[in-house]
Design a protein around this motif. Structure first.
Motif, mmCIF file in Angstrom:
data_model
loop_
_atom_site.group_PDB
_atom_site.id
_atom_site.type_symbol
_atom_site.label_atom_id
_atom_site.label_comp_id
_atom_site.label_asym_id
_atom_site.label_seq_id
_atom_site.Cartn_x
_atom_site.Cartn_y
_atom_site.Cartn_z
ATOM 1 N N ILE A 111 40.958 42.798 33.522
ATOM 2 C CA ILE A 111 41.638 41.663 34.166
ATOM 3 C C ILE A 111 43.112 41.649 33.792
ATOM 4 C CG2 ILE A 111 41.820 39.143 34.169
ATOM 5 C CD1 ILE A 111 38.749 39.087 33.953
ATOM 6 N N GLU A 112 43.403 41.836 32.519
ATOM 7 C CA GLU A 112 44.803 41.826 32.080
ATOM 8 C C GLU A 112 45.601 42.951 32.734
ATOM 9 O OE1 GLU A 112 46.632 39.652 30.194
ATOM 10 O OE2 GLU A 112 44.848 38.395 30.364
ATOM 11 N N LEU A 113 45.018 44.131 32.855
ATOM 12 C CA LEU A 113 45.727 45.240 33.499
ATOM 13 C C LEU A 113 45.927 44.983 34.984
ATOM 14 C CD1 LEU A 113 44.118 48.299 31.686
ATOM 15 C CD2 LEU A 113 46.391 47.302 31.319
ATOM 16 N N LEU A 114 44.946 44.380 35.643
ATOM 17 C CA LEU A 114 45.111 44.037 37.058
ATOM 18 C C LEU A 114 46.176 42.963 37.253
ATOM 19 C CD1 LEU A 114 41.408 44.025 38.298
ATOM 20 C CD2 LEU A 114 43.200 45.652 38.921
ATOM 21 N N GLN A 115 46.340 42.085 36.276
ATOM 22 C CA GLN A 115 47.332 41.011 36.395
ATOM 23 C C GLN A 115 48.764 41.536 36.355
ATOM 24 O OE1 GLN A 115 46.509 38.158 33.309
ATOM 25 N NE2 GLN A 115 45.202 36.947 34.642
ATOM 26 N N THR A 116 48.968 42.743 35.876
ATOM 27 C CA THR A 116 50.339 43.267 35.817
ATOM 28 C C THR A 116 50.934 43.452 37.203
ATOM 29 O OG1 THR A 116 49.544 45.559 35.700
ATOM 30 C CG2 THR A 116 49.965 44.420 33.613
ATOM 31 N N ASP A 117 50.099 43.607 38.232
ATOM 32 C CA ASP A 117 50.594 43.752 39.604
ATOM 33 C C ASP A 117 50.623 42.445 40.379
ATOM 34 O OD1 ASP A 117 51.005 46.469 39.334
ATOM 35 O OD2 ASP A 117 49.014 47.001 40.083
ATOM 36 N N VAL A 118 50.209 41.346 39.754
ATOM 37 C CA VAL A 118 50.145 40.055 40.440
ATOM 38 C C VAL A 118 51.422 39.270 40.128
ATOM 39 C CG1 VAL A 118 48.853 37.894 40.647
ATOM 40 C CG2 VAL A 118 47.638 40.035 40.302
ATOM 41 N N PRO A 119 52.113 38.788 41.166
ATOM 42 C CA PRO A 119 53.333 38.013 40.930
ATOM 43 C C PRO A 119 53.053 36.750 40.090
ATOM 44 C CG PRO A 119 53.152 38.606 43.245
ATOM 45 C CD PRO A 119 51.865 38.994 42.598
ATOM 46 N N GLY A 120 53.881 36.545 39.086
ATOM 47 C CA GLY A 120 53.765 35.366 38.234
ATOM 48 C C GLY A 120 52.834 35.554 37.055
ATOM 49 N N ARG A 121 52.220 36.706 36.913
ATOM 50 C CA ARG A 121 51.286 36.969 35.813
ATOM 51 C C ARG A 121 51.807 38.135 34.979
ATOM 52 N NH1 ARG A 121 46.737 33.361 36.030
ATOM 53 N NH2 ARG A 121 46.381 32.890 38.201
ATOM 54 N N THR A 122 51.550 38.057 33.668
ATOM 55 C CA THR A 122 51.967 39.131 32.771
ATOM 56 C C THR A 122 50.832 39.502 31.820
ATOM 57 O OG1 THR A 122 52.850 37.552 31.182
ATOM 58 C CG2 THR A 122 54.400 38.468 32.779
ATOM 59 N N LEU A 123 50.978 40.649 31.225
ATOM 60 C CA LEU A 123 50.006 41.139 30.268
ATOM 61 C C LEU A 123 50.164 40.401 28.941
ATOM 62 C CD1 LEU A 123 47.959 43.611 29.740
ATOM 63 C CD2 LEU A 123 49.882 44.540 28.494
ATOM 64 N N ASP A 124 49.062 39.958 28.358
ATOM 65 C CA ASP A 124 49.075 39.296 27.053
ATOM 66 C C ASP A 124 47.879 39.793 26.262
ATOM 67 O OD1 ASP A 124 49.362 37.686 24.853
ATOM 68 O OD2 ASP A 124 49.217 35.790 25.953
ATOM 69 N N VAL A 125 48.136 40.539 25.210
ATOM 70 C CA VAL A 125 47.063 41.109 24.396
ATOM 71 C C VAL A 125 46.231 40.005 23.732
ATOM 72 C CG1 VAL A 125 48.391 41.411 22.273
ATOM 73 C CG2 VAL A 125 46.527 42.968 22.794
ATOM 74 N N ASP A 126 46.827 38.864 23.476
ATOM 75 C CA ASP A 126 46.085 37.756 22.875
ATOM 76 C C ASP A 126 45.025 37.194 23.815
ATOM 77 O OD1 ASP A 126 47.464 38.018 20.549
ATOM 78 O OD2 ASP A 126 48.889 36.417 20.975
ATOM 79 N N SER A 127 45.247 37.295 25.107
ATOM 80 C CA SER A 127 44.218 36.865 26.059
ATOM 81 C C SER A 127 42.981 37.742 25.921
ATOM 82 C CB SER A 127 44.741 36.937 27.491
ATOM 83 O OG SER A 127 45.740 35.980 27.700
ATOM 84 N N VAL A 128 43.187 39.036 25.735
ATOM 85 C CA VAL A 128 42.060 39.945 25.544
ATOM 86 C C VAL A 128 41.311 39.574 24.268
ATOM 87 C CG1 VAL A 128 41.372 42.346 25.171
ATOM 88 C CG2 VAL A 128 43.192 41.807 26.805
ATOM 89 N N LEU A 129 42.056 39.322 23.188
ATOM 90 C CA LEU A 129 41.428 38.959 21.913
ATOM 91 C C LEU A 129 40.664 37.640 22.016
ATOM 92 C CD1 LEU A 129 44.305 39.912 19.450
ATOM 93 C CD2 LEU A 129 42.202 41.187 19.914
ATOM 94 N N LEU A 130 41.268 36.633 22.639
ATOM 95 C CA LEU A 130 40.607 35.328 22.759
ATOM 96 C C LEU A 130 39.410 35.385 23.700
ATOM 97 C CD1 LEU A 130 43.768 33.055 22.835
ATOM 98 C CD2 LEU A 130 42.052 33.164 21.024
ATOM 99 N N ASN A 131 39.534 36.096 24.812
ATOM 100 C CA ASN A 131 38.399 36.238 25.729
ATOM 101 C C ASN A 131 37.231 36.932 25.035
ATOM 102 O OD1 ASN A 131 39.871 35.088 27.833
ATOM 103 N ND2 ASN A 131 40.496 37.051 28.664
ATOM 104 N N THR A 132 37.536 37.982 24.287
ATOM 105 C CA THR A 132 36.493 38.724 23.574
ATOM 106 C C THR A 132 35.849 37.856 22.500
ATOM 107 O OG1 THR A 132 37.696 40.773 24.005
ATOM 108 C CG2 THR A 132 36.028 40.831 22.270
ATOM 109 N N ALA A 133 36.667 37.085 21.785
ATOM 110 C CA ALA A 133 36.122 36.170 20.774
ATOM 111 C C ALA A 133 35.207 35.133 21.425
ATOM 112 C CB ALA A 133 37.249 35.485 20.013
ATOM 113 N N GLY A 134 35.578 34.642 22.589
ATOM 114 C CA GLY A 134 34.742 33.678 23.302
ATOM 115 C C GLY A 134 33.397 34.270 23.688
#
Length: 182
Positions: A111-134
């Motif tokens: 999801i994070e890698l796909l968001q790099t091509d979406v306007p207004g969205r950026t890559l955030d490694v913490d989102s990966v960590l928090l999603n995985t923790a969830g």
């Protein structure tokens, strides 16, 4: 010839239900995370682990909860849906946990890698960590009770310390507290 009992039917229904919920959840997550955003500015990509978490915590507890809890909850249902669909609720809990958390991390990374091509969205490694923790937290909270429920349904309401005896015509009845005849 293999015998199919009611346990197979219940397992199939559980897995099919899990698959339906998994597809609906992933479609919803995709819609929420891959829509373009109309924002006046876009923050730079965050590739430093825990930088966003520290920044959120520095703003205070309410703002931190408001910023971090949605990331924890976004993929949290995968912690139960993935083991349901793959049938790993009945197997080893450690293997199932590792498989579920790894799959959740890969979905989040995708999801994070796909968001790099979406306007207004950026890559955030913490989102990966928090999603995985969830995903992991949800698995640890909900999988053991579900595993117990499945085992009770498969083996009937019989206490686990009594052996289950099967004959050619089904389970052998047992009698408790049978005394010695006079």
């Amino acid at each position: 010839m293999q015998r199919h009992g009611s346990g197979d039917s219940a397992t199939f229904r559980l897995r099919a239900t899990g698959l339906v919920f998994l597809v609906v959840h992933l479609l919803t997550v995709g819609w929420l995370t891959l829509r373009p955003l109309s924002v006046p500015w876009v923050p730079a990509a965050n590739l430093r682990p825990l930088a966003t978490v520290r920044a959120e915590l520095a703003q205070g507890p309410w703002e931190a909860a408001h910023g971090l809890v949605p990331a924890l909850l976004l993929l949290a249902p995968l912690g139960v849906l993935l083991p349901m669909v793959t049938g790993r609720l009945a197997g080893s809990w450690l293997s199932s946990l590792a498989h579920t958390v790894f799959t959740g991390a890969m979905v989040s990374l995708g999801i994070e890698l796909l968001q790099t091509d979406v306007p207004g969205r950026t890559l955030d490694v913490d989102s990966v960590l928090l999603n995985t923790a969830g995903v992991g937290i949800t698995y640890l909270l909900l999988a053991p009770p579900l595993r117990g429920l499945i085992r009770r349904r498969e083996h009937g309401a019989r206490p686990s310390h009594l052996p289950r005896e099967e004959g050619p015509q089904g389970p052998t009845p047992t009698m408790s507290r049978v005394g010695i005849a006079p």
